[in-house]
Design a protein around this motif. Structure first.
Motif, short mmCIF file in Angstrom:
data_model
loop_
_atom_site.label_atom_id
_atom_site.label_comp_id
_atom_site.label_asym_id
_atom_site.label_seq_id
_atom_site.Cartn_x
_atom_site.Cartn_y
_atom_site.Cartn_z
N CYS A 116 -15.95 5.53 -7.75
CA CYS A 116 -14.53 5.05 -8.00
C CYS A 116 -14.21 5.39 -9.47
CB CYS A 116 -14.62 3.32 -7.76
SG CYS A 116 -14.67 3.00 -6.08
N PHE A 117 -15.20 5.29 -10.38
CA PHE A 117 -14.65 5.47 -11.74
C PHE A 117 -14.52 6.93 -11.98
CE2 PHE A 117 -15.05 1.21 -13.73
CZ PHE A 117 -14.41 1.60 -14.72
N VAL A 118 -15.30 7.85 -11.34
CA VAL A 118 -15.34 9.29 -11.56
C VAL A 118 -13.91 9.88 -10.93
CG1 VAL A 118 -16.43 11.52 -10.79
CG2 VAL A 118 -17.91 9.91 -11.64
N ASP A 152 3.05 18.87 -8.89
CA ASP A 152 1.80 19.08 -8.13
C ASP A 152 0.71 18.35 -8.80
OD1 ASP A 152 3.33 20.72 -6.55
OD2 ASP A 152 2.69 22.57 -7.56
N GLN A 153 0.51 18.27 -9.99
CA GLN A 153 -0.67 17.36 -10.67
C GLN A 153 -0.43 15.93 -10.55
OE1 GLN A 153 -0.25 19.38 -14.57
NE2 GLN A 153 -1.79 21.00 -14.15
N LEU A 154 0.84 15.35 -10.71
CA LEU A 154 1.04 14.32 -10.36
C LEU A 154 0.88 13.59 -9.06
CD1 LEU A 154 4.14 13.43 -12.58
CD2 LEU A 154 1.72 12.55 -13.00
N LEU A 155 1.14 14.63 -8.02
CA LEU A 155 0.97 14.29 -6.55
C LEU A 155 -0.76 14.33 -6.18
CD1 LEU A 155 3.72 16.56 -4.88
CD2 LEU A 155 3.59 13.84 -5.18
N GLN A 156 -1.29 15.09 -6.78
CA GLN A 156 -2.74 15.20 -6.74
C GLN A 156 -3.26 13.85 -7.41
OE1 GLN A 156 -4.51 17.68 -5.20
NE2 GLN A 156 -6.50 16.69 -5.55
N ALA A 157 -2.95 13.20 -8.28
CA ALA A 157 -3.27 12.23 -8.77
C ALA A 157 -3.06 10.87 -7.96
CB ALA A 157 -2.72 11.63 -10.20
N ASN A 158 -1.68 10.94 -7.27
CA ASN A 158 -1.21 9.95 -6.30
C ASN A 158 -2.35 9.95 -5.11
OD1 ASN A 158 0.35 9.99 -3.39
ND2 ASN A 158 1.17 8.25 -4.89
N SER A 159 -2.70 11.22 -4.72
CA SER A 159 -3.68 11.21 -3.54
C SER A 159 -5.05 10.65 -3.94
CB SER A 159 -3.70 12.62 -3.01
OG SER A 159 -4.53 13.45 -4.11
N LEU A 160 -5.39 10.70 -5.21
CA LEU A 160 -6.70 10.17 -5.40
C LEU A 160 -6.77 8.58 -5.76
CD1 LEU A 160 -7.50 12.73 -8.34
CD2 LEU A 160 -8.91 12.28 -6.38
N VAL A 182 -7.51 3.13 -3.09
CA VAL A 182 -7.09 1.82 -2.59
C VAL A 182 -7.92 1.27 -1.70
CG1 VAL A 182 -5.28 0.68 -1.66
CG2 VAL A 182 -4.67 2.36 -3.56
N THR A 183 -8.26 2.56 -0.69
CA THR A 183 -9.00 1.94 0.54
C THR A 183 -10.53 1.81 0.15
OG1 THR A 183 -7.50 3.29 1.97
CG2 THR A 183 -9.66 2.90 2.78
N ARG A 184 -11.05 2.71 -0.86
CA ARG A 184 -12.43 2.68 -1.18
C ARG A 184 -12.70 1.48 -2.16
NH1 ARG A 184 -16.54 6.57 0.20
NH2 ARG A 184 -18.25 5.91 -1.08
N PRO A 225 -15.04 -8.20 -12.14
CA PRO A 225 -13.77 -8.47 -12.26
C PRO A 225 -13.12 -7.98 -13.71
CG PRO A 225 -14.96 -10.62 -11.96
CD PRO A 225 -15.78 -9.50 -11.99
N ALA A 226 -13.86 -7.21 -14.60
CA ALA A 226 -13.61 -6.83 -15.89
C ALA A 226 -13.12 -5.33 -15.56
CB ALA A 226 -14.62 -6.94 -16.72
N ALA A 227 -13.60 -4.76 -14.40
CA ALA A 227 -13.38 -3.39 -13.93
C ALA A 227 -12.11 -3.29 -13.51
CB ALA A 227 -14.35 -2.77 -13.21
N VAL A 228 -10.88 -3.50 -14.22
CA VAL A 228 -9.44 -3.53 -13.84
C VAL A 228 -8.88 -2.33 -13.48
CG1 VAL A 228 -9.03 -5.54 -15.09
CG2 VAL A 228 -8.50 -3.53 -15.97
N ASP A 229 -9.61 -1.09 -13.99
CA ASP A 229 -8.97 0.12 -13.65
C ASP A 229 -9.32 0.65 -12.19
OD1 ASP A 229 -9.67 0.13 -16.48
OD2 ASP A 229 -9.17 2.09 -16.64
N ILE A 230 -10.41 -0.01 -11.54
CA ILE A 230 -10.49 0.70 -10.33
C ILE A 230 -10.48 -0.49 -9.29
CG2 ILE A 230 -12.25 2.45 -10.81
CD1 ILE A 230 -14.51 0.50 -10.36
N SER A 231 -9.57 -1.69 -9.66
CA SER A 231 -9.45 -2.76 -8.61
C SER A 231 -8.44 -2.16 -7.66
CB SER A 231 -8.95 -3.89 -9.17
OG SER A 231 -7.77 -3.64 -10.04
#
Length: 477
Positions: free
Chosen positions: A126-128, A167-175, A180-182, A190-196
């Motif tokens: 998730c973080f990668v 195109d790069q922002l759409l790629q970021a959106n797909s990631l 979200v599902t993963r 709880p402290a890992a707010v980046d990947i919640s």
């Protein structure tokens, strides 16, 4: 615009200490090698001054893309899935424990957020992937920054830069949508707010909002004209006046309203609608999503005004511009601005000069989500239309409140794409069947140049001895 993310750094880790494979014995070692390269690249990128980090983003992107196929191969092996119709037997001997810095976590001003330890391969994955999404957003910033260069870009160069950034922002959106599902199926600290899940959903909406605004910017001539007039090195005005082609104003207005809806959704998911500091997320990101919503609505008002002015309704067009200034929190008309004296006028001029300096240096420019730039465009049109309305065709200016209350809904232009995880090619998989070369495996992930605020792996001090006494017997006095 887009938001300036800080790339996360990570601790050292050897996959061979937790994972083994009987079918592909070299897989864990090769994954550790690629992870070590990525870790070193992220550390070096962090130490580069902010204004010079743009040139290093391609190295970060290459390291991430080289590491991800090995990481997904390990994940497929643990999940019992095939990679290119080939079964990978992976055994989890010990739980994977790694540390990543949560760059979006709220922290004390002047201090960065600490690293957060997580368990499981999903935490690493998730973080990668999140770091890869940040990299695409930062690359989009580099493309947009080229529009404000000292040399005014040609229309073809401008279109190419905006298309690449979109195109790069759409790629970021797909990631982010993939995460979200993963992340919803993983138990995260709880402290890992980046990947919640909530943060990833907010970041997906934010990237989609920015990509939608870039689709409008590609055919919007007014920001380029304002930037050209403020460019001290531009001399094109001495040859000819800038051309303003007709735009599909009503369509662009609805696209901007769709961007405002996405930005409002991101702000709500981050907790910005309830508290001023968000739900454990850095307050600057919460403020950025709020400002992006205001900018998008102001752009919609401007395009509705352009549509009205093209139809001969100059008074209504001015009312739309006044509504756009209200959305941005600016003064309603030029009379109030002319009465601005003393500290208020000095503060406004100083803010504009500071933003121009940030753009020149390539630092944290655009932290207001384009509010200042949009305010300049609206003020330019307001001065022009007021002059026309006062001298040629005098029309009454209706109140802007009813116009803002009856704005239509937004219209989508982008369809989010599904992220397809990369996989190892057949030749690499065949090479992984060979036993690993353990000559250098003991030093993977250990660095000798770690600073005091980074990792301290690889220390060779003897227990109980003076700190300078090492196992090799060499002392320093």
């Amino acid at each position: 615009m887009p938001y300036v993310f800080q790339l996360s750094t990570t601790s050292a880790f050897l996959f061979s200490s937790s994972i083994s494979s009987s079918s592909h014995p070299s897989l864990a070692l090769e994954a550790a090698v690629q992870r070590s390269v990525l870790r070193n690249v992220l550390k070096k990128h962090k130490r580069i001054p902010l204004g010079s980090q743009a040139s290093d983003l391609n190295n970060v992107l290459s390291s991430l893309n080289n590491y991800l196929p090995y990481l997904f191969a390990l994940d497929s092996g643990l999940s019992g899935k095939h990679v290119r119709s080939e079964e990978i037997d992976v055994v989890l001997e010990n739980e994977v424990e790694v540390e990543w810095r949560a760059s979006l976590a709220a922290s004390i001003p002047g201090r960065e957020a600490p690293r957060v330890k997580g368990r499981g391969l999903d935490y690493e994955l998730c973080f990668v992937l999140n770091t890869l999404a940040y990299t695409y957003s930062l690359l989009a910033r580099v493309q947009i920054h080229s529009l404000y260069a000292s040399t005014t870009p040609l229309p073809e160069q401008r279109t190419s830069a905006i298309t690449a950034a979109k195109d790069q922002l759409l790629q970021a959106n797909s990631l982010h949508n993939f995460l979200v599902t993963r992340a919803s199926d993983v138990q995260l600290p709880p402290a890992a707010v980046d990947i919640s899940s909530s943060t990833q959903s907010a970041l997906a909406s934010l990237a989609l909002a920015e990509a939608t605004l870039l689709a409008v910017l590609k055919d919007d001539p007014y920001p380029a004209i304002v930037a050209q007039t403020r460019n001290k090195d531009d001399r094109e005005w001495m040859i000819k006046a800038p051309e303003i082609p007709k735009v599909r104003a009503h369509l662009f207005a609805r696209l901007c309203l769709a961007a405002a809806e996405h930005a409002g959704k991101a702000n709500a998911l981050l907790g910005g609608s309830n508290t001023g500091r968000g739900n454990g997320v850095d307050v600057s990101l919460v403020k950025y999503t709020k400002d992006l919503r205001r900018t998008s609505r102001a752009k919609a008002c401007r395009f509705f005004g352009i549509d009205a002015e093209l139809g001969g309704k100059t008074g209504e067009g001015i009312a739309w511009l006044i509504g756009g200034k209200q959305e941005l929190g600016l003064k309603a008309n030029d009379e109030e601005v002319s009465r601005m004296k003393g500290l208020a006028k000095f503060k406004k001029d100083w803010t504009e000069r500071r933003e121009d300096k940030k753009i020149e240096k390539g630092g944290e420019w655009g932290s207001d989500a384009g509010k200042l730039e949009e305010g300049r465009v609206i003020e330019m049109l307001e001065r022009k239309w007021n002059k026309m309305n006062d001298t040629i065709n005098t029309q009454l200016i209706p109140p802007s409140g009813p116009l803002l209350a009856n704005m239509p809904s937004g219209r989508e232009i982008h369809t989010p794409k599904q992220y397809i995880p990369p996989s190892l090619d057949e030749d690499t998989l065949a090479r992984m069947r060979a036993p690993p070369d353990g000559a250098n495996s003991a030093n993977i992930g250990v660095d000798s140049d770690d600073s005091s605020n980074e990792d301290v792996e690889g220390r060779t001090d003897l227990p109980g001895a003076f700190p300078s006494t090492t196992a090799s017997g060499s002392n320093y006095y």
